[in-house]
Write a protein that holds these residues in place. Structure first.
Motif, short mmCIF file in Angstrom:
data_model
loop_
_atom_site.label_atom_id
_atom_site.label_comp_id
_atom_site.label_asym_id
_atom_site.label_seq_id
_atom_site.Cartn_x
_atom_site.Cartn_y
_atom_site.Cartn_z
N ARG B 368 -1.87 10.58 -25.51
CA ARG B 368 -0.63 10.47 -26.29
C ARG B 368 -0.61 11.54 -27.39
N GLU B 369 0.48 11.61 -28.14
CA GLU B 369 0.62 12.71 -29.10
C GLU B 369 -0.35 12.59 -30.28
N ILE B 370 -0.73 13.77 -30.79
CA ILE B 370 -1.51 13.83 -32.04
C ILE B 370 -0.56 13.53 -33.19
N LEU B 413 -24.24 14.95 -33.72
CA LEU B 413 -24.10 16.20 -34.50
C LEU B 413 -23.70 15.88 -35.94
N GLN B 414 -22.80 14.91 -36.10
CA GLN B 414 -22.38 14.56 -37.45
C GLN B 414 -23.55 14.02 -38.26
N TYR B 415 -24.39 13.21 -37.62
CA TYR B 415 -25.58 12.71 -38.30
C TYR B 415 -26.51 13.85 -38.69
N ALA B 416 -26.48 14.89 -37.89
CA ALA B 416 -27.34 16.05 -38.17
C ALA B 416 -26.69 17.00 -39.18
N GLY B 417 -25.52 16.62 -39.70
CA GLY B 417 -24.92 17.40 -40.78
C GLY B 417 -23.81 18.34 -40.39
N VAL B 418 -23.37 18.30 -39.15
CA VAL B 418 -22.29 19.20 -38.72
C VAL B 418 -20.95 18.66 -39.24
N PRO B 419 -20.14 19.48 -39.91
CA PRO B 419 -18.81 19.05 -40.36
C PRO B 419 -17.93 18.68 -39.17
N MET B 420 -16.95 17.84 -39.43
CA MET B 420 -16.12 17.31 -38.34
C MET B 420 -14.63 17.40 -38.69
N ALA B 421 -13.83 17.47 -37.62
CA ALA B 421 -12.39 17.30 -37.75
C ALA B 421 -11.96 16.29 -36.69
N ARG B 422 -10.81 15.66 -36.93
CA ARG B 422 -10.29 14.76 -35.90
C ARG B 422 -8.78 14.95 -35.77
N LEU B 423 -8.36 15.22 -34.56
CA LEU B 423 -6.94 15.26 -34.23
C LEU B 423 -6.63 13.88 -33.66
N ALA B 424 -6.13 13.01 -34.55
CA ALA B 424 -5.98 11.59 -34.18
C ALA B 424 -4.77 11.40 -33.28
N GLN B 425 -5.00 10.75 -32.14
CA GLN B 425 -3.93 10.49 -31.17
C GLN B 425 -3.33 9.11 -31.41
N ASN B 426 -2.11 8.95 -30.94
CA ASN B 426 -1.47 7.64 -30.95
C ASN B 426 -2.15 6.77 -29.89
N GLY B 427 -2.85 5.75 -30.35
CA GLY B 427 -3.60 4.89 -29.43
C GLY B 427 -2.97 3.54 -29.20
N GLU B 428 -1.68 3.43 -29.54
CA GLU B 428 -0.99 2.13 -29.46
C GLU B 428 -1.20 1.45 -28.10
N ASP B 429 -1.14 2.21 -27.02
CA ASP B 429 -1.28 1.59 -25.69
C ASP B 429 -2.53 2.05 -24.95
N TYR B 430 -3.42 2.75 -25.66
CA TYR B 430 -4.63 3.27 -25.01
C TYR B 430 -5.43 2.16 -24.35
N PHE B 431 -5.53 1.03 -25.06
CA PHE B 431 -6.37 -0.07 -24.55
C PHE B 431 -5.64 -0.95 -23.54
N ASN B 432 -4.41 -0.54 -23.17
CA ASN B 432 -3.77 -1.17 -22.00
C ASN B 432 -4.39 -0.67 -20.70
N TYR B 433 -5.05 0.48 -20.76
CA TYR B 433 -5.53 1.14 -19.53
C TYR B 433 -7.05 1.36 -19.52
N HIS B 434 -7.57 1.67 -20.70
CA HIS B 434 -8.96 1.98 -20.98
C HIS B 434 -9.94 1.06 -20.22
N HIS B 435 -10.86 1.68 -19.48
CA HIS B 435 -11.95 0.93 -18.82
C HIS B 435 -11.46 -0.07 -17.78
N THR B 436 -10.26 0.14 -17.25
CA THR B 436 -9.75 -0.73 -16.20
C THR B 436 -9.40 0.11 -14.97
N PRO B 437 -9.09 -0.55 -13.84
CA PRO B 437 -8.67 0.21 -12.65
C PRO B 437 -7.40 1.02 -12.91
N ASP B 438 -6.67 0.66 -13.96
CA ASP B 438 -5.35 1.24 -14.21
C ASP B 438 -5.39 2.54 -15.02
N ASP B 439 -6.60 3.04 -15.32
CA ASP B 439 -6.71 4.33 -16.01
C ASP B 439 -6.59 5.43 -14.96
#
Lengths: 484, 484
Positions: B368-370, B413-439
Motif C-alpha cells: 500500500r502507499e507510503i 544492524l540497528q542493534y549494532a548501531g546502524v542508523p535507520m529510516a522507515r518509509l511507513a506504509q498504510n497497513g490498514e488491511d495488511y493483516f487481512n492477507y498476511h501469513h494466509t493462503p490469500d497473500d
C-alpha cells in the motif's frame, strides 16, 4: 393493536373479489394494516438471525445424504415445533450419495514449470484420480465455447487435463452465473469424450479470495463422469493463466478421492400454519436445508430457511391465522439436483394435493435486502400482485415483472402449474461466498435479514389472506417455460 | 533532462555540509531535482509490479530452507544481474528446517457437541500430533492474559487443548499485531507447562475470511514445543466461541504432521549499485525473499523485494551513480526468526564492514502507499531527514518521528548501531492477507506500488548522494532500544 386490525381485516375481506386485469385492485385497510404491522414487527425481530445462527452452529455443513443432513432434519423438526408450527413432519426420499472423500481437502498442484500447491476442490459428481494421483499437461481453453468448438478429430486432449478459464460477471440479479456455470456443468462431457484424464476450471463465482467454488455438475442421459473434475480459486486461476501466457507447458497433479457412495436417505421437513377458512389451500414457501460441505451454508441456504420460518412464525403469532394454510418446506438435497423438490412435487401428485398449492416461493439467494417483487401468475391476478407491491414499496422494493420463477426448489411445482412469486434479493456479492468455505454466519447482515423477513411476512400473509386464485384462467398464457 | 540534472547535482553537492540540529537544511536544487525526477520516472514505471509478478509466479511460495527458497535465491541472482546490479552474490547460512508436513492442509475438527471441520493451520515451530491424531476437550480462554493468570496449582489443563481467543485490532500502523501475537508466540509455553496436549488460537490477523494465519512461535531458552499448536480462521473461531457460550463442553480433534526436519542451507542474495565517490559507504535497503508456505508471499514480502530492487535499479539507470554504494539485500529466512538478518550482521561484523553501513531500511509491510517518513538517526542529522521529508511530501508523505526501526531484517544492524529510516506504509488491511493462503499477487494495487518505488527511489538516492554521517555523535542519544 395488531389483534384488532387482523380481526377487522378478516371481516372486511370476506367479500373481496378480483377485478379485471387492467383495473386497480385495492387491499382493504385491514389487510394492508396487518401486513404493515407484520413488517414493523419483523424489522424489530432477530428471530431469523437466531434460526440461521442455530442451524449453522449446531449443525454446520450439511451435505445432502450425509449424517449432517440427517441432523439438519432433526434440527428442522425440533425448531418448527418450538416455533409453534403444526403438522410438522419429514418426508423421506432416496438419494445417491456423492462425497469428496475423507476430508474437505484435495491435493492439487502445479508440477512444472513452477511447482507450487493450488487451492482447489472437486465438483459435485466428479470421479476420483487413481489412488496415487495423476499428473498430466493441461490444455488451456480461454472459454467453454473454445472447448465446444475444439477440433473433434484431433486427439490433442488424449491423456491431458482440460483447463477452462471463463470468468463470471457479478450482478445484482446473479445473471452471470448460468453462463459461467456451463463449464462446471458440462465441461467434463466434452473433455471425457475426447480422452482427457481430468478437468480443471477457474471457479465459478466472483470471490477474489483463495477459495475454490464447488457445485454439482450436469449428467446428460444420466451418464456419470469417470474422470476427476476440480475448480481452482481465482488467484490460482490467475497464476495458471500467467504461466500459460508465458508460453511454458504446464503440468499439474491431482489427487482426489471423490465419488458416488450408493443409495442413502434424504428428506424434506414440513411445518404448517393451518388456514382459518380454507386450510386445504396452500401457500408454499421455504428454503433448502442441505448445503455444500465446504462452508456452513449460512447464505446458501440457512438464510432462506430462517427467513421463511421466521416470516411464517410471525404470521402464526397473529391473533387469528390467515384464510389459507402457510406451508414451510425445508427441502433436502437441493444442491445435488433439486432431489427434494422433485420428491415433494411427486408426492403431491400422488396424494392429489398439487392443485391445492395456490402460490409458491423459495428464498435461496442469500441474506441481502429484497429489492424487487416479481410474479408468475395469471393475468387476471396481476392487479393483486401490483397491490401487494404497493404495500411492499415502503421496504424499498420495486415491482418487477410477471416472468420469473419462484426459486430452484419451486421449479417442479411451477412446471406442474403452480403460480409463483419471487422476492428478489440483492445478489451483488452472493457469489463471493456461495459454495465456498467462506459461506459462514458472519457474512449475514442482521438488518438486511430482518428486511427480508418483513417482506416475506407481508407477501405470505397477503397471499394467504386474499381470496384470489393466482392461476391463469383458461384464456391466459403462462410463463412457465422460463423457470429453468 | 534526467541526465543533465544528475550531472549538475553532483557538482553542486560536493561542498554541502550538515548544519547544527535546529537549523534548516536545504537540498541543492540539483539533488532535489534528481530526486523528483526519479519519483516521476518511478510513478510511470511498472518495474516493481513485473518483479513481484515474476517472483510470485515463477517461484510462488518459498518457505525458508526449502527447495522453493533455493529457487527464489536463483531467481534473485538472475533478476539482479538482468537489472544491471553489480557484485551479485549469495551468502549462505545454516538453518533448522521446520515444515508443516506433506501438504499445506491439516485436519482439525470439532468432534462434539456439533461435529464439523475447522479451517486451521499449524504455527511455525509447532510439534505434531500422534500419527492417528488426537482428540481432547478444549479449555476456553478469552484472552492470553487469562491464560497467563490461570491458577498454576490446578491440573485443569492436563490432557486438554488450550484455546485462546484474543482478537487483533486493525490499524494503519499495524500496532495491534504485537499484542495479538503474544498468544501465538508464547501460548504454547504456558499450555505445555500445565500438561495441555495442544494449543488452538484464533488466528492473529484481521481477515474475516476463512483463512488461518500462520507465523513463527517464540522459543524461550531455545526450548521447542512438543505439542501441536494451530490457528483457526476467524469464522471458525466465532463458531467455537458461540458453542462455548452455549455452555456445552467442546471436544476437538487435530491431526498434524508438523515438525523440525534438521539442518539445511538458506542464504541472503546481495546486489549493488556501486558508489561513485565513496563506494565503501553503504546505504542498505531490501526485503526478504522467503515467505510462508500458504500463500505466494506477494505482500509479505515479494512487494518489499520488488520495491527496493526497482528503486535501486532506477537510481542505477541515472547517468552517474550516487556517491555511496546502494546495496540491496534480499534476506533469507526472515519469517522463521530473522535468521538471514542475523547472518548478514554477523558476516559484516566478521569482515569489518559494519561501520560502513551509513543508513538502512527494509520494505516489509505490504504494497500500500507510503504515508509517513520516520527515522532513527543522530540528532545533528535531523535537519537532513526533515529536508528529505519535504521532498517526499509531494507523494502524500508526512514527516514522522525519530524513534522508529528500519524493519525486521534491520534489527540486528540497528542493534549494532546502524542508523535507520522507515518509509511507513498504510497497513490498514495488511493483516487481512498476511501469513494466509490469500497473500497473492492480485492483492497488489499497481499505482500504490509505484508510489512506494517513487518514495524509495527518492530516499535511497538522497541518502546515497548527501555526504552526511547519520550516526549519533558522541554527545547524542539513540533510540535503538525501540527497535524490537
Amino acid at each position: 393493536m395488531l389483534r384488532t386490525l387482523v380481526a377487522a381485516g378478516v371481516i372486511g375481506l370476506a367479500g373481496a373479489t378480483v377485478h379485471a386485469q387492467d383495473e386497480r385492485y385495492e387491499l382493504s385497510d385491514d389487510v394492508a394494516g396487518t401486513a404493515r404491522q407484520l413488517a414493523e414487527t419483523a424489522l424489530e425481530s432477530d428471530l431469523a438471525y437466531e434460526i440461521v445462527e442455530s442451524l449453522t452452529t449446531e449443525v454446520g455443513p450439511r451435505l445432502a445424504g450425509t449424517p449432517q443432513e440427517a441432523r439438519a432434519r432433526e434440527w428442522g423438526v425440533e425448531t418448527l415445533r418450538e416455533l409453534g408450527f403444526e403438522n410438522v413432519r419429514v418426508e423421506e426420499f432416496a438419494l445417491d450419495l456423492w462425497t469428496r472423500g475423507e476430508t474437505i481437502y484435495e491435493d492439487v498442484a502445479i508440477v512444472s514449470p513452477y511447482p507450487q500447491p493450488v487451492y482447489a476442490t472437486s465438483l459435485g459428481g466428479a470421479g476420483s484420480t487413481p489412488e496415487a494421483g495423476l499428473e498430466a499437461e493441461i490444455v488451456f481453453f480461454d472459454s467453454y465455447d473454445d472447448l465446444l468448438t475444439f477440433d473433434d478429430a484431433s486427439d490433442a486432449l488424449e491423456g491431458k487435463l482440460v483447463y477452462v478459464n471463463d470468468r463470471m460477471v457479478a450482478s445484482r440479479t446473479g445473471e452471470g452465473y448460468g453462463w459461467a456455470n456451463r463449464k462446471r456443468r458440462s465441461g467434463w462431457v466434452e473433455a471425457e469424450n475426447r480422452g482427457a484424464v481430468g478437468v480443471i476450471v477457474r471457479s465459478v463465482g466472483t470471490s477474489s479470495h483463495r477459495f475454490a467454488h464447488t457445485g454439482m455438475m450436469g449428467f446428460p442421459d444420466e451418464r456419470m463422469p469417470e474422470i476427476p473434475v476440480v475448480a481452482v480459486s481465482a488467484p490460482d486461476a490467475d497464476q495458471i493463466e500467467r504461466i500459460h501466457e508465458s508460453g511454458e507447458p504446464i503440468v499439474m497433479s491431482l489427487n482426489t478421492n471423490a465419488g458416488w457412495r450408493g443409495e442413502v436417505v434424504s428428506g424434506n421437513v414440513i411445518g404448517e400454519i393451518p388456514g382459518r377458512e380454507a386450510p386445504e389451500e396452500i401457500v408454499v414457501i421455504g428454503g433448502h436445508l442441505d448445503s455444500w460441505d465446504l462452508g456452513t451454508g449460512a447464505l446458501d441456504d440457512g438464510a432462506g430457511v430462517a427467513i421463511t420460518m421466521a416470516a411464517a412464525k410471525l404470521i402464526g403469532d397473529l391473533d387469528q391465522h390467515p384464510r389459507r394454510t402457510i406451508r414451510v418446506v425445508l427441502f433436502g438435497a437441493e444442491e445435488v439436483g433439486l432431489v427434494g423438490a422433485r420428491a415433494y412435487a411427486a408426492a403431491r401428485e400422488e396424494d392429489g394435493t398439487l392443485d391445492n398449492h395456490v402460490i409458491g416461493s423459495e428464498s435461496d439467494f442469500g441474506a441481502r435486502e429484497i429489492w424487487r417483487f416479481d410474479s408468475n401468475v395469471g393475468e387476471h391476478a396481476l392487479p393483486v400482485m401490483d397491490a401487494m407491491a404497493r404495500e411492499l414499496a415502503f421496504l424499498g422494493i420495486l415491482r418487477g415483472d410477471n416472468e420469473g420463477g419462484g426459486g430452484p426448489d419451486m421449479i417442479p411445482l411451477q412446471y406442474a402449474g403452480v403460480p409463483m412469486a419471487r422476492l428478489a434479493q440483492n445478489g451483488e456479492d452472493y457469489f463471493n461466498y456461495h459454495h465456498t468455505p467462506d459461506d459462514t454466519l458472519d457474512k449475514i447482515d442482521e438488518d438486511e435479514l430482518a428486511q427480508n423477513v418483513a417482506a416475506w411476512a407481508m407477501f405470505t400473509y397477503m397471499a394467504a389472506e386474499l381470496p384470489v386464485d393466482f392461476r391463469p384462467q383458461d384464456d391466459e398464457g403462462t410463463s412457465e417455460d422460463e423457470a429453468n
